[in-house]
Design a protein around this motif. Structure first.
Motif, PDB file in Angstrom:
ATOM      1  N   ASP A   1       0.827  -1.204   0.000  1.00 28.00           N
ATOM      2  CA  ASP A   1       0.000   0.000   0.000  1.00 28.00           C
ATOM      3  C   ASP A   1       0.864   1.258   0.000  1.00 28.00           C
ATOM      4  OD1 ASP A   1      -2.800   1.109   0.189  1.00 28.00           O
ATOM      5  OD2 ASP A   1      -1.779   2.178   1.807  1.00 28.00           O
TER       6      ASP A   1
ATOM      7  N   LEU B   1      -5.590  -0.775   0.569  1.00 27.29           N
ATOM      8  CA  LEU B   1      -5.031  -1.515  -0.571  1.00 27.29           C
ATOM      9  C   LEU B   1      -6.156  -2.119  -1.405  1.00 27.29           C
ATOM     10  CD1 LEU B   1      -2.466  -2.530  -2.002  1.00 27.29           C
ATOM     11  CD2 LEU B   1      -2.553  -4.564  -0.537  1.00 27.29           C
TER      12      LEU B   1
ATOM     13  N   ALA C   1      -7.168  -6.911  -2.515  1.00 21.80           N
ATOM     14  CA  ALA C   1      -5.930  -6.811  -1.728  1.00 21.80           C
ATOM     15  C   ALA C   1      -5.278  -8.173  -1.527  1.00 21.80           C
ATOM     16  CB  ALA C   1      -6.232  -6.178  -0.366  1.00 21.80           C
TER      17      ALA C   1
END
Lengths: 303, 303, 303, 303
Positions: free
Chosen positions: D73, D123, D130
């Protein structure tokens, strides 16, 4: 004794209050309420009702309903309830979660949100529909069959329900919630959404002035249990202002963010006052002032 | 109504209790007390006293005196006191320092140690000798000129006084203590050390049943102030068990670690019970049980 | 490698900083300091020192001295110290007392005030004069026999010492303080009052870059202990900003409210920077910025 | 330098440890693990791997994956992440909800559960999946295309997910979670369920020893960001034992309740150790001991 002159004098005094707080902001239906609105009703044990202002106008009962849910569950399961929720003041302005964590998922009392979720969960598990139980009870005691949920308000609550969802999941992680969380929240928000008037709620509270006896003479709570509910209201009924409320008003009471407050003079009468403007602790500004005036003018107080 | 038969019946019931807790352990003079000892007195507003058991035996009043110090200071400075100490239940089993820190050095209420230190500090600043004020008041109201401090107990407290010293310095850091800390602690420990009997303390509490009027007919507190002190006792008088005490007993009360509890039935009578064995929250086991029986047998309760 | 050009560039950059915070306000001697003042020194393990700005001007070392007191006590009692103080970050901006209460009187680490009081208490108990031990050590390592306490500063601290008195009494109530509280506070405030320059403190910190060896080649700490002190500095050395300091600077460091910060590049050098303006967490604004620049320009960092 | 002899010696030492803790009990798949099992791998920046014991056996990576999600991220959104999660140690053994409440829904750091939920949420919002991002990254860096989620473990987590649901809803109430809570929890539990070996995870951590560069030479993080992730690992990577871990091991590390720990010697190597028995703070007993031995035997440490 007729309470009518006292109520009229209180309404006059309230009419002169310069600042009556602000309505709760998180739900559109509540936020739109004018803080200048005001109503108050007194019900005697025999069902006689006195009122002033908008005492017949329905408003959002919100946390005021927690008293009835508590009584309905207590009537069913008795002292076993107290293994799942405490009866001590919460004390801490910033905290429900802190204390829940510290005390292993057992909320401090039935009137903070966490505790009310537990009581609703238990009543729901026992009856299959806690909200329906509550509604039937309120309609019967108030003699108002038109009393209903406000589903728009319930939906608004649900849309802002993350904090209550957090509380419910957190207690579930300690095994203190039996229902699925979404079911519980639906039940809880519907109960809070009940629209009722001062007259309705003063009458529905009557069993607490009658030492546990319902309007039709049947017994809901034992004399001892009625006394206990009054005690929990006095020590825990007005959020973090319970001490101040006891100090100023000196009556068992329970407030809601809709601006309503119910109160009990055991053996004598029950009251409901409504004023949508709240103070910073979430209690109706004109409501607390009106009850304060009432006890001063009548000398009625538990102390 | 004579209270004598009720008291005798209560004493019998208490005599059959298998477990009456343990005496406070931190002071030798208290730790040596036999938990089986028991006394109880009821005083009517006119000064008539009923008693049972060791109701004329002096014991260490400890925190019971906080009610009198509060009343004496309130009589002098009125509402200004409430800028320095709150009147909300403390709510938190595990501290007082946390809340003091959170609330900027203002204790939650006058009955937790921090709050009592503030009240003593204020009375001391006003009178030059808070402990002497207290003693004079207690002697006059009880009609017992022999009532005195137990300086051995005061010295023992002082030897274990680090926690109270911490509280006092902490509040001083927020500007909420005016006296030098050692002077304040000396005053505080002497007040706590007062040795008095159930009869003495029930009589001395009489002004709260008489709505603020002293034994000689002069007024100590206004009617409204007397009601307020009762309210603070009900919501904050028994440490972290105030909710439970209200629930079980339903009377304004104040307990001490010496095993004494005073209680008030406004307009009717005052009580003092003594049993040195404490529960885990610091309240007398036989004392709470005796008051519970009293309200059940007489139907007297504020709810 | 000479550090001189790097230091000059840093001083230029700092000279252009628009806002350098505000000096600590609670002591007149500190409050009067101009936040524009700035000095920085780097000492190599062999004693070579580089400096820029007011690197030879004495300032109030304050909490920077906690590193030396810790090392001096650790050298004497070894791991037994860790039974009386922890080595975990304190984490909570609002709390020392909360955590002390939660953890039974054992402070989280030696660099919060409560922990430093414990370390001072232990060193004092062992040596009879903790402050004298510290002063001798600093004079020897810095080679500056004129280094001294600033008794005006110590007296000012004492006049505002209620919070530290509260901490000390509170820990004493748990049996974690051996000295009388007034003696301990006198020792503590004198240590904090040491006036020393960037050069003095960078040199005195040298043993941490030399893996425990003093300037004269004798060993103060074992290699492992020196590593451990560095670890405690990295995780706990800058109040509630330890994570941020590690993130930005990436060196073991210890700050003081006088505006000084010491830092260590193990095996390579030690640093001391001074800038009296603090950020809201109590760390020197120009000091943190200067160390940040230093690690960026030199590539020196523990990560 | 070959790490093989060091690893063998460590394995011998670990083999003699009498007590290696207990496996995490809340998930059957973890609870069944024998605490005597052990594996350890060291990966050099060029991809050379050394191993001992069960270093090729997959185990449940759990919170070890939080490092990779953070890096993925951070690579995408950079410093903006830090407006949603802090980077200070959590400090408090008894909660995360308290601090969340105190800090307005911003978790203290990315490695406590609340913080990892925020990072996963961000994210996920950016990538649409993610968990898939994480899996692809781990497969690529470890060179092991067989690396996979353990969906039984993920399902077990979900069945005990009330506490994480509470955290997510609570942060959502502050506007700090964008995904629907059930979607987020599914993503989160899948990430935690990754089954990987010591070799896999040591290799996947390589970018932190290579100052941000991936195995194929491309850059994931800037040099400065890689240093920052190491700093957050050192100060926050091992729950409430970060200070102790820094003190004993002196390396950036991150542990998981599956018994794995990854660690970084910047510029030199990365490590992964596995031992399913945990101490009371949730870190692998044999894992911490093995890393402690490693730094002692090799002299490698950041301090």
């Amino acid at each position: 004794m007729t309470f009518q002159p006292v109520l009229e004098r209180i309404a006059e005094d309230i009419g002169r209050m310069p600042d009556r707080g602000r309505p709760a902001g998180y739900i559109p239906a509540l936020a739109a309420c004018d803080p200048a609105r005001f109503g108050m009703a007194v019900a005697e044990p025999d069902g006689t009702v006195y009122g002033v202002g908008e005492w017949r106008t329905p408003f959002s009962a919100q946390s005021v309903t927690k008293v009835f849910t508590l009584a309905l569950d207590l009537a069913r399961e008795g002292d076993a309830l107290w293994e799942h929720v405490g009866r001590e003041p919460s004390g801490n302005p910033f905290n429900s979660l802190v204390q829940l964590e510290y005390e292993g998922g057992i909320p401090r009392n039935p009137f903070i949100n966490a505790g009310a979720l537990v009581v609703t969960d238990r009543l729901h598990t026992r009856t299959g529909d806690a909200a329906a139980e509550l509604l039937t009870f309120l309609r019967t005691e108030s003699g108002n069959p038109g009393l209903a949920f406000d589903l728009d308000v319930a939906a608004s609550e649900d849309a802002h329900g993350d904090r209550n969802a957090a509380l419910a999941h957190f207690m579930a992680s300690y095994g203190n919630i039996a229902s699925p969380v979404p079911v519980l929240l639906d039940q809880y928000f519907r109960q809070c959404s009940v629209a009722a008037s001062c007259a309705d709620l003063a009458l529905a509270t009557g069993f607490l002035a009658r030492h546990g006896v319902r309007a039709d003479g049947s017994r809901l709570l034992s004399r001892s249990q009625a006394k206990q509910v009054n005690a929990v209201m006095l020590t825990c009924g007005t959020y973090d202002a319970a001490g101040d409320f006891a100090y100023r008003v000196g009556l068992p009471g329970k407030s809601g963010v809709g601006g309503g407050i119910i109160a009990v003079v055991p053996g004598r009468c029950t009251l409901c006052v409504w004023g949508p403007g709240l103070d910073e602790r979430g209690n109706s500004v004109s409501g607390v002032a009106a009850l304060d005036r009432f006890t001063t003018l009548t000398g009625l107080s538990v102390f």
